[in-house]
Design a protein around this motif. Structure first.
Motif, PDB file in Angstrom:
ATOM      1  N   GLU A 109      26.977  45.044  32.438  1.00  0.00           N
ATOM      2  CA  GLU A 109      25.950  45.379  33.457  1.00  0.00           C
ATOM      3  C   GLU A 109      26.377  45.719  34.892  1.00  0.00           C
ATOM      4  O   GLU A 109      26.310  45.124  35.846  1.00  0.00           O
ATOM      5  CB  GLU A 109      24.975  44.216  33.625  1.00  0.00           C
ATOM      6  N   ASP A 110      27.437  46.802  34.786  1.00  0.00           N
ATOM      7  CA  ASP A 110      28.182  47.475  35.912  1.00  0.00           C
ATOM      8  C   ASP A 110      29.043  46.211  36.640  1.00  0.00           C
ATOM      9  O   ASP A 110      29.766  46.435  37.586  1.00  0.00           O
ATOM     10  CB  ASP A 110      27.058  47.729  37.041  1.00  0.00           C
ATOM     11  N   VAL A 111      29.424  45.118  35.659  1.00  0.00           N
ATOM     12  CA  VAL A 111      30.343  44.221  36.345  1.00  0.00           C
ATOM     13  C   VAL A 111      31.645  44.116  35.492  1.00  0.00           C
ATOM     14  O   VAL A 111      31.475  43.982  34.281  1.00  0.00           O
ATOM     15  CB  VAL A 111      29.597  42.900  36.455  1.00  0.00           C
ATOM     16  N   THR A 112      32.837  44.262  36.000  1.00  0.00           N
ATOM     17  CA  THR A 112      34.028  44.159  35.085  1.00  0.00           C
ATOM     18  C   THR A 112      34.356  42.625  35.002  1.00  0.00           C
ATOM     19  O   THR A 112      34.559  42.303  36.354  1.00  0.00           O
ATOM     20  CB  THR A 112      35.236  44.983  35.911  1.00  0.00           C
ATOM     21  N   ARG A 113      34.576  42.408  33.888  1.00  0.00           N
ATOM     22  CA  ARG A 113      35.231  41.163  33.701  1.00  0.00           C
ATOM     23  C   ARG A 113      36.477  41.011  33.282  1.00  0.00           C
ATOM     24  O   ARG A 113      36.869  41.806  32.290  1.00  0.00           O
ATOM     25  CB  ARG A 113      34.309  40.275  32.936  1.00  0.00           C
ATOM     26  N   CYS A 114      37.426  40.127  33.861  1.00  0.00           N
ATOM     27  CA  CYS A 114      38.582  39.961  33.349  1.00  0.00           C
ATOM     28  C   CYS A 114      39.119  38.368  33.042  1.00  0.00           C
ATOM     29  O   CYS A 114      38.712  37.634  33.724  1.00  0.00           O
ATOM     30  CB  CYS A 114      39.756  40.229  34.434  1.00  0.00           C
ATOM     31  N   HIS A 115      39.372  38.111  31.733  1.00  0.00           N
ATOM     32  CA  HIS A 115      39.372  36.864  31.383  1.00  0.00           C
ATOM     33  C   HIS A 115      38.150  35.990  31.572  1.00  0.00           C
ATOM     34  O   HIS A 115      38.132  34.778  31.865  1.00  0.00           O
ATOM     35  CB  HIS A 115      40.631  36.063  31.989  1.00  0.00           C
ATOM     36  N   GLY A 116      37.102  36.784  31.375  1.00  0.00           N
ATOM     37  CA  GLY A 116      35.767  36.255  31.381  1.00  0.00           C
ATOM     38  C   GLY A 116      35.589  35.989  32.690  1.00  0.00           C
ATOM     39  O   GLY A 116      33.870  35.638  32.935  1.00  0.00           O
ATOM     40  N   GLN A 117      35.930  36.315  33.634  1.00  0.00           N
ATOM     41  CA  GLN A 117      35.592  36.171  35.353  1.00  0.00           C
ATOM     42  C   GLN A 117      35.388  37.283  35.603  1.00  0.00           C
ATOM     43  O   GLN A 117      35.945  38.303  35.470  1.00  0.00           O
ATOM     44  CB  GLN A 117      36.660  35.225  35.945  1.00  0.00           C
ATOM     45  N   PRO A 118      34.300  37.568  36.788  1.00  0.00           N
ATOM     46  CA  PRO A 118      34.015  38.875  37.430  1.00  0.00           C
ATOM     47  C   PRO A 118      35.499  39.312  38.200  1.00  0.00           C
ATOM     48  O   PRO A 118      36.039  38.371  38.624  1.00  0.00           O
ATOM     49  CB  PRO A 118      32.866  38.715  38.314  1.00  0.00           C
ATOM     50  N   LEU A 119      35.753  40.368  38.117  1.00  0.00           N
ATOM     51  CA  LEU A 119      36.834  40.993  38.716  1.00  0.00           C
ATOM     52  C   LEU A 119      36.603  41.574  40.060  1.00  0.00           C
ATOM     53  O   LEU A 119      35.805  42.825  40.003  1.00  0.00           O
ATOM     54  CB  LEU A 119      37.441  42.161  37.891  1.00  0.00           C
ATOM     55  N   LEU A 120      36.888  40.853  41.024  1.00  0.00           N
ATOM     56  CA  LEU A 120      36.100  41.303  42.664  1.00  0.00           C
ATOM     57  C   LEU A 120      37.087  42.313  42.973  1.00  0.00           C
ATOM     58  O   LEU A 120      36.488  43.242  43.856  1.00  0.00           O
ATOM     59  CB  LEU A 120      36.127  40.082  43.292  1.00  0.00           C
ATOM     60  N   ASN A 121      38.220  42.338  42.906  1.00  0.00           N
ATOM     61  CA  ASN A 121      39.372  43.446  43.384  1.00  0.00           C
ATOM     62  C   ASN A 121      40.208  43.942  42.192  1.00  0.00           C
ATOM     63  O   ASN A 121      40.575  43.086  41.330  1.00  0.00           O
ATOM     64  CB  ASN A 121      40.126  42.991  44.522  1.00  0.00           C
ATOM     65  N   PRO A 122      40.664  45.156  42.170  1.00  0.00           N
ATOM     66  CA  PRO A 122      41.273  45.580  41.212  1.00  0.00           C
ATOM     67  C   PRO A 122      42.504  45.097  41.099  1.00  0.00           C
ATOM     68  O   PRO A 122      43.360  44.421  42.264  1.00  0.00           O
ATOM     69  CB  PRO A 122      41.622  47.360  41.711  1.00  0.00           C
TER      70      PRO A 122
END
Length: 217
Positions: free
Chosen positions: A193-206
């Protein structure tokens, strides 16, 4: 489980070669299941067996939609987990992107959101930027506007030309793409839903690629 990767490329395929080398070196648990090109003579195609190549000139189809439908069907038939645009020089249409949304990645030679589109090295030099770089992002219908997963930076040096800057960036670009595909192949990367998740958590910054080729916050 070994990730299945489909690669779209229009040219020499240096990023594809970096992926294949990482697989051969056992630093990336993946398999390139197909290489797809809009140019039947693209050198990238020669890097994989004939059974894993697909190419067609868009002009051989009645319109763009017909070409992209054929491309999408060919990609889907390879059953990829991830589809990677690595030097694919055509803008993908909405129908193709929608079909593979959430597992469609692109590597772009700029520090997005700066310099979407072409001639990024020349534009960075003309602007007097002290640094330049590359970004890996999820593909959405707007050109080079998807969520940026990770970036890598290189300095812009006095006297740089677009060619010298491109040559300095290229090996770091390769390392960035392989590192992001490592995250993806291990199941640590997702778009929901347009949110990038990394290790299950929202990725707030690249993420950033450090000098040891690690992705860091």
């Amino acid at each position: 489980m070994t990730a299945r990767i489909a690669v779209l490329a229009s040219g020499r395929g240096s990023n594809l070669q970096a992926i294949l080398q990482a697989i051969a070196d056992h630093t990336l648990d993946a398999e390139v299941v197909g290489v797809f090109s809009d140019k039947p003579t693209a050198p990238a195609l020669r890097q994989v067996p004939a059974a894993r190549r697909w190419s067609a000139r868009p002009t051989a189809f009645p319109d763009r939609a017909a070409y992209e439908a054929a491309l999408a069907d060919a990609v889907a038939s390879a059953r990829p987990d991830w589809v990677v645009c690595a030097g694919y020089m055509r803008i993908l249409g909405d129908a193709f992107i929608t079909r593979f949304r959430g597992r469609l990645l692109n590597i772009h030679p700029s520090l997005l959101p700066k310099y979407r589109g072409l001639h990024t090295h020349a534009r960075a030099i003309a602007a007097g930027d002290p640094e330049h770089g590359a970004s890996v992002h999820f593909v959405i219908p707007e050109l080079d506007a998807g969520a940026v997963i990770a970036r890598v930076k290189v300095p812009v040096l006095p006297g740089d030309t677009p060619e010298t800057l491109a040559a300095r960036l290229l090996p770091r670009e390769h390392a960035l793409l392989v590192a992001v595909l490592g995250l993806a192949s291990e199941g640590h990367l997702a778009e929901q839903e347009d949110v990038t998740r990394c290790h299950g958590q929202p990725l707030l910054n690249p993420l950033s690629l450090d000098s040891a080729d690690r992705l860091v916050s």
